[in-house]
Scaffold this motif. Sequence first.
Motif, PDB file in Angstrom:
ATOM      1  N   TYR A 111      14.949 -36.327  32.056  1.00  0.00           N
ATOM      2  CA  TYR A 111      14.205 -36.462  33.302  1.00  0.00           C
ATOM      3  C   TYR A 111      13.036 -37.425  33.123  1.00  0.00           C
ATOM      4  N   TYR A 135      13.141 -38.330  38.594  1.00  0.00           N
ATOM      5  CA  TYR A 135      14.588 -38.437  38.378  1.00  0.00           C
ATOM      6  C   TYR A 135      14.993 -37.390  37.352  1.00  0.00           C
ATOM      7  N   GLU A 136      16.122 -36.725  37.601  1.00  0.00           N
ATOM      8  CA  GLU A 136      16.596 -35.694  36.672  1.00  0.00           C
ATOM      9  C   GLU A 136      18.114 -35.791  36.532  1.00  0.00           C
ATOM     10  N   ASP A 137      18.564 -35.716  35.290  1.00  0.00           N
ATOM     11  CA  ASP A 137      19.998 -35.751  34.999  1.00  0.00           C
ATOM     12  C   ASP A 137      20.311 -34.571  34.082  1.00  0.00           C
ATOM     13  N   ASP A 139      23.336 -32.547  32.441  1.00  0.00           N
ATOM     14  CA  ASP A 139      24.760 -32.605  32.133  1.00  0.00           C
ATOM     15  C   ASP A 139      25.180 -31.402  31.299  1.00  0.00           C
ATOM     16  N   ASP A 172      27.932 -32.495  36.070  1.00  0.00           N
ATOM     17  CA  ASP A 172      26.739 -33.329  36.015  1.00  0.00           C
ATOM     18  C   ASP A 172      25.950 -33.167  37.318  1.00  0.00           C
ATOM     19  N   GLU A 173      24.656 -32.888  37.181  1.00  0.00           N
ATOM     20  CA  GLU A 173      23.773 -32.754  38.338  1.00  0.00           C
ATOM     21  C   GLU A 173      22.655 -33.779  38.226  1.00  0.00           C
ATOM     22  N   ASP A 174      22.481 -34.573  39.270  1.00  0.00           N
ATOM     23  CA  ASP A 174      21.444 -35.605  39.301  1.00  0.00           C
ATOM     24  C   ASP A 174      20.581 -35.415  40.536  1.00  0.00           C
ATOM     25  N   SER A 175      19.326 -35.819  40.427  1.00  0.00           N
ATOM     26  CA  SER A 175      18.443 -35.781  41.594  1.00  0.00           C
ATOM     27  C   SER A 175      17.409 -36.887  41.482  1.00  0.00           C
ATOM     28  N   ASP A 182      25.980 -33.621  42.752  1.00  0.00           N
ATOM     29  CA  ASP A 182      26.628 -33.224  41.506  1.00  0.00           C
ATOM     30  C   ASP A 182      28.093 -33.637  41.505  1.00  0.00           C
TER      31      ASP A 182
END
Length: 199
Positions: A111, A135-137, A139, A172-175, A182
Amino acid sequence: MAISIALALIAALAGCTDLRQTEPDRTANEQLLISTAADKAIAQIDFGDLREQSVFLETEYLESYDKPYVIGTFRARIAQQGGYLAADRKKAEYIVEIRSGALSINRELFYIGVGGFEVPIPLSEAVELPLATLYEDFDRTAIAKFAAVTLAAEDGRMIQSVGPVYGLAWMDEDSVLGIGWDTSNTLPKALQDNPRPAE
Protein backbone atom coordinates in the motif's frame (compact mmCIF):
# COMPACT_ATOMS: atom_id res chain seq x y z
CA MET A 1 -3.15 23.31 19.93
CA ALA A 2 -5.81 23.21 17.22
CA ILE A 3 -3.81 20.59 15.33
CA SER A 4 -3.58 18.41 18.43
CA ILE A 5 -7.33 18.58 18.97
CA ALA A 6 -8.00 17.72 15.32
CA LEU A 7 -5.72 14.69 15.51
CA ALA A 8 -7.41 13.51 18.68
CA LEU A 9 -10.85 13.83 17.04
CA ILE A 10 -9.68 11.84 14.01
CA ALA A 11 -8.35 9.10 16.26
CA ALA A 12 -11.59 9.02 18.25
CA LEU A 13 -13.69 8.71 15.10
CA ALA A 14 -11.47 5.90 13.78
CA GLY A 15 -11.96 4.04 17.03
CA CYS A 16 -15.68 3.70 16.32
CA THR A 17 -15.12 1.34 13.38
CA ASP A 18 -16.34 -2.24 13.76
CA LEU A 19 -13.40 -4.43 12.75
CA ARG A 20 -15.34 -7.71 12.67
CA GLN A 21 -15.68 -8.80 9.06
CA THR A 22 -17.38 -12.19 9.38
CA GLU A 23 -19.54 -14.07 11.84
CA PRO A 24 -17.84 -17.52 11.52
CA ASP A 25 -14.19 -17.91 12.45
CA ARG A 26 -13.22 -18.18 8.77
CA THR A 27 -14.32 -16.01 5.86
CA ALA A 28 -16.03 -17.39 2.78
CA ASN A 29 -13.12 -16.05 0.72
CA GLU A 30 -10.63 -18.13 2.70
CA GLN A 31 -12.76 -21.24 2.32
CA LEU A 32 -13.20 -20.63 -1.41
CA LEU A 33 -9.47 -20.13 -1.94
CA ILE A 34 -8.52 -23.37 -0.20
CA SER A 35 -11.27 -25.52 -1.72
CA THR A 36 -10.65 -24.14 -5.23
CA ALA A 37 -6.93 -24.90 -5.02
CA ALA A 38 -7.76 -28.44 -3.86
CA ASP A 39 -10.27 -28.88 -6.70
CA LYS A 40 -7.76 -27.78 -9.33
CA ALA A 41 -5.03 -30.10 -8.04
CA ILE A 42 -7.18 -33.23 -7.66
CA ALA A 43 -8.78 -32.70 -11.07
CA GLN A 44 -5.37 -33.45 -12.62
CA ILE A 45 -5.19 -36.97 -11.17
CA ASP A 46 -6.15 -39.81 -13.51
CA PHE A 47 -7.78 -42.79 -11.80
CA GLY A 48 -8.99 -44.26 -15.11
CA ASP A 49 -7.03 -47.49 -14.55
CA LEU A 50 -9.34 -48.23 -11.61
CA ARG A 51 -12.52 -48.26 -13.70
CA GLU A 52 -14.91 -50.99 -12.52
CA GLN A 53 -12.49 -51.97 -9.74
CA SER A 54 -13.23 -51.82 -6.01
CA VAL A 55 -11.10 -49.13 -4.38
CA PHE A 56 -10.48 -48.25 -0.75
CA LEU A 57 -9.32 -44.67 -0.14
CA GLU A 58 -6.66 -44.65 2.58
CA THR A 59 -6.45 -41.28 4.32
CA GLU A 60 -4.16 -42.20 7.22
CA TYR A 61 -1.24 -40.30 5.69
CA LEU A 62 -3.22 -37.21 4.76
CA GLU A 63 -2.53 -34.17 6.92
CA SER A 64 -4.38 -31.25 5.44
CA TYR A 65 -6.42 -28.18 6.17
CA ASP A 66 -10.10 -28.79 5.32
CA LYS A 67 -9.37 -32.53 5.35
CA PRO A 68 -13.02 -33.68 4.98
CA TYR A 69 -13.40 -31.61 1.80
CA VAL A 70 -10.17 -32.99 0.36
CA ILE A 71 -11.21 -36.58 1.11
CA GLY A 72 -14.63 -36.03 -0.43
CA THR A 73 -13.09 -34.56 -3.57
CA PHE A 74 -10.73 -37.53 -3.96
CA ARG A 75 -13.67 -39.91 -3.52
CA ALA A 76 -15.68 -38.03 -6.13
CA ARG A 77 -12.73 -38.13 -8.55
CA ILE A 78 -12.38 -41.90 -8.24
CA ALA A 79 -16.13 -42.43 -8.67
CA GLN A 80 -16.34 -40.07 -11.65
CA GLN A 81 -13.69 -42.13 -13.43
CA GLY A 82 -15.53 -45.39 -12.88
CA GLY A 83 -13.97 -46.75 -9.69
CA TYR A 84 -16.15 -48.49 -7.09
CA LEU A 85 -15.53 -47.09 -3.62
CA ALA A 86 -15.24 -49.81 -1.00
CA ALA A 87 -16.21 -49.06 2.60
CA ASP A 88 -14.09 -51.94 3.90
CA ARG A 89 -10.37 -52.11 3.14
CA LYS A 90 -10.48 -55.93 3.29
CA LYS A 91 -13.06 -56.09 0.49
CA ALA A 92 -11.18 -53.79 -1.91
CA GLU A 93 -9.03 -54.88 -4.84
CA TYR A 94 -6.94 -51.72 -4.73
CA ILE A 95 -5.85 -49.22 -2.09
CA VAL A 96 -5.31 -45.56 -2.99
CA GLU A 97 -3.18 -43.74 -0.42
CA ILE A 98 -3.31 -39.95 -0.59
CA ARG A 99 -1.06 -37.33 0.97
CA SER A 100 -0.74 -33.56 1.00
CA GLY A 101 2.38 -31.45 0.75
CA ALA A 102 0.61 -28.09 1.05
CA LEU A 103 -2.85 -26.58 1.34
CA SER A 104 -2.75 -23.04 2.65
CA ILE A 105 -2.80 -19.36 1.69
CA ASN A 106 0.00 -16.86 1.06
CA ARG A 107 -0.92 -13.23 1.67
CA GLU A 108 0.83 -10.14 0.33
CA LEU A 109 -0.19 -6.55 1.10
CA PHE A 110 1.27 -3.51 -0.62
CA TYR A 111 0.00 0.00 0.00
CA ILE A 112 0.85 3.67 -0.40
CA GLY A 113 -0.59 5.83 2.32
CA VAL A 114 -0.16 8.09 5.29
CA GLY A 115 -0.73 7.57 8.99
CA GLY A 116 -0.56 4.38 10.95
CA PHE A 117 1.83 5.80 13.52
CA GLU A 118 1.74 7.65 16.85
CA VAL A 119 1.84 11.42 17.04
CA PRO A 120 3.29 12.85 20.27
CA ILE A 121 1.16 15.53 21.95
CA PRO A 122 2.77 17.84 24.54
CA LEU A 123 1.55 17.28 28.10
CA SER A 124 -0.60 14.34 26.96
CA GLU A 125 -0.41 10.79 25.70
CA ALA A 126 0.52 10.13 22.07
CA VAL A 127 -2.34 9.77 19.62
CA GLU A 128 -2.43 6.97 17.06
CA LEU A 129 -2.92 8.54 13.64
CA PRO A 130 -5.17 6.19 11.61
CA LEU A 131 -3.82 4.81 8.36
CA ALA A 132 -5.28 6.36 5.21
CA THR A 133 -4.26 4.52 2.03
CA LEU A 134 -4.06 6.18 -1.35
CA TYR A 135 -3.48 2.85 -3.09
CA GLU A 136 -3.77 -0.68 -1.72
CA ASP A 137 -3.08 -4.05 -3.32
CA PHE A 138 -4.02 -7.12 -1.25
CA ASP A 139 -3.20 -10.43 -2.95
CA ARG A 140 -4.00 -13.91 -1.63
CA THR A 141 -2.87 -17.13 -3.30
CA ALA A 142 -3.88 -20.60 -2.13
CA ILE A 143 -1.53 -23.44 -3.05
CA ALA A 144 -2.45 -27.13 -2.99
CA LYS A 145 -0.02 -30.00 -3.44
CA PHE A 146 -1.25 -33.61 -3.45
CA ALA A 147 0.09 -37.03 -4.42
CA ALA A 148 -1.38 -40.52 -4.51
CA VAL A 149 -0.18 -44.08 -4.81
CA THR A 150 -2.27 -47.08 -5.87
CA LEU A 151 -1.44 -50.43 -4.26
CA ALA A 152 -2.73 -53.95 -4.84
CA ALA A 153 -4.77 -54.79 -1.74
CA GLU A 154 -3.66 -58.43 -1.79
CA ASP A 155 0.11 -57.92 -1.43
CA GLY A 156 0.76 -54.15 -1.27
CA ARG A 157 2.41 -54.12 -4.68
CA MET A 158 2.56 -50.62 -6.18
CA ILE A 159 0.38 -50.27 -9.25
CA GLN A 160 0.67 -46.54 -9.90
CA SER A 161 2.18 -43.42 -8.40
CA VAL A 162 0.65 -40.05 -9.24
CA GLY A 163 1.93 -36.59 -8.53
CA PRO A 164 2.70 -34.39 -6.97
CA VAL A 165 0.03 -32.29 -8.61
CA TYR A 166 -0.50 -28.61 -7.83
CA GLY A 167 -3.51 -26.33 -7.73
CA LEU A 168 -3.60 -22.55 -7.42
CA ALA A 169 -6.43 -20.24 -6.46
CA TRP A 170 -6.03 -16.49 -6.20
CA MET A 171 -7.92 -13.43 -5.13
CA ASP A 172 -6.61 -9.90 -5.70
CA GLU A 173 -8.19 -6.81 -4.14
CA ASP A 174 -7.15 -3.31 -5.21
CA SER A 175 -8.34 0.13 -4.19
CA VAL A 176 -7.49 3.70 -5.11
CA LEU A 177 -8.69 6.48 -2.82
CA GLY A 178 -11.23 4.13 -1.26
CA ILE A 179 -12.65 2.89 -4.56
CA GLY A 180 -12.03 -0.84 -4.76
CA TRP A 181 -12.34 -3.78 -7.15
CA ASP A 182 -11.31 -7.40 -7.03
CA THR A 183 -10.49 -10.30 -9.35
CA SER A 184 -10.28 -14.00 -8.57
CA ASN A 185 -10.56 -17.50 -10.02
CA THR A 186 -12.65 -18.86 -7.13
CA LEU A 187 -16.14 -18.23 -8.55
CA PRO A 188 -17.75 -19.12 -11.89
CA LYS A 189 -18.13 -16.16 -14.21
CA ALA A 190 -21.93 -16.36 -13.94
CA LEU A 191 -21.67 -15.65 -10.21
CA GLN A 192 -19.04 -12.94 -10.66
CA ASP A 193 -21.34 -11.12 -13.08
CA ASN A 194 -24.33 -11.25 -10.73
CA PRO A 195 -24.98 -7.83 -9.19
CA ARG A 196 -25.15 -7.57 -5.42
CA PRO A 197 -28.80 -7.76 -4.26
CA ALA A 198 -30.32 -4.37 -3.47
CA GLU A 199 -30.62 -3.70 0.23
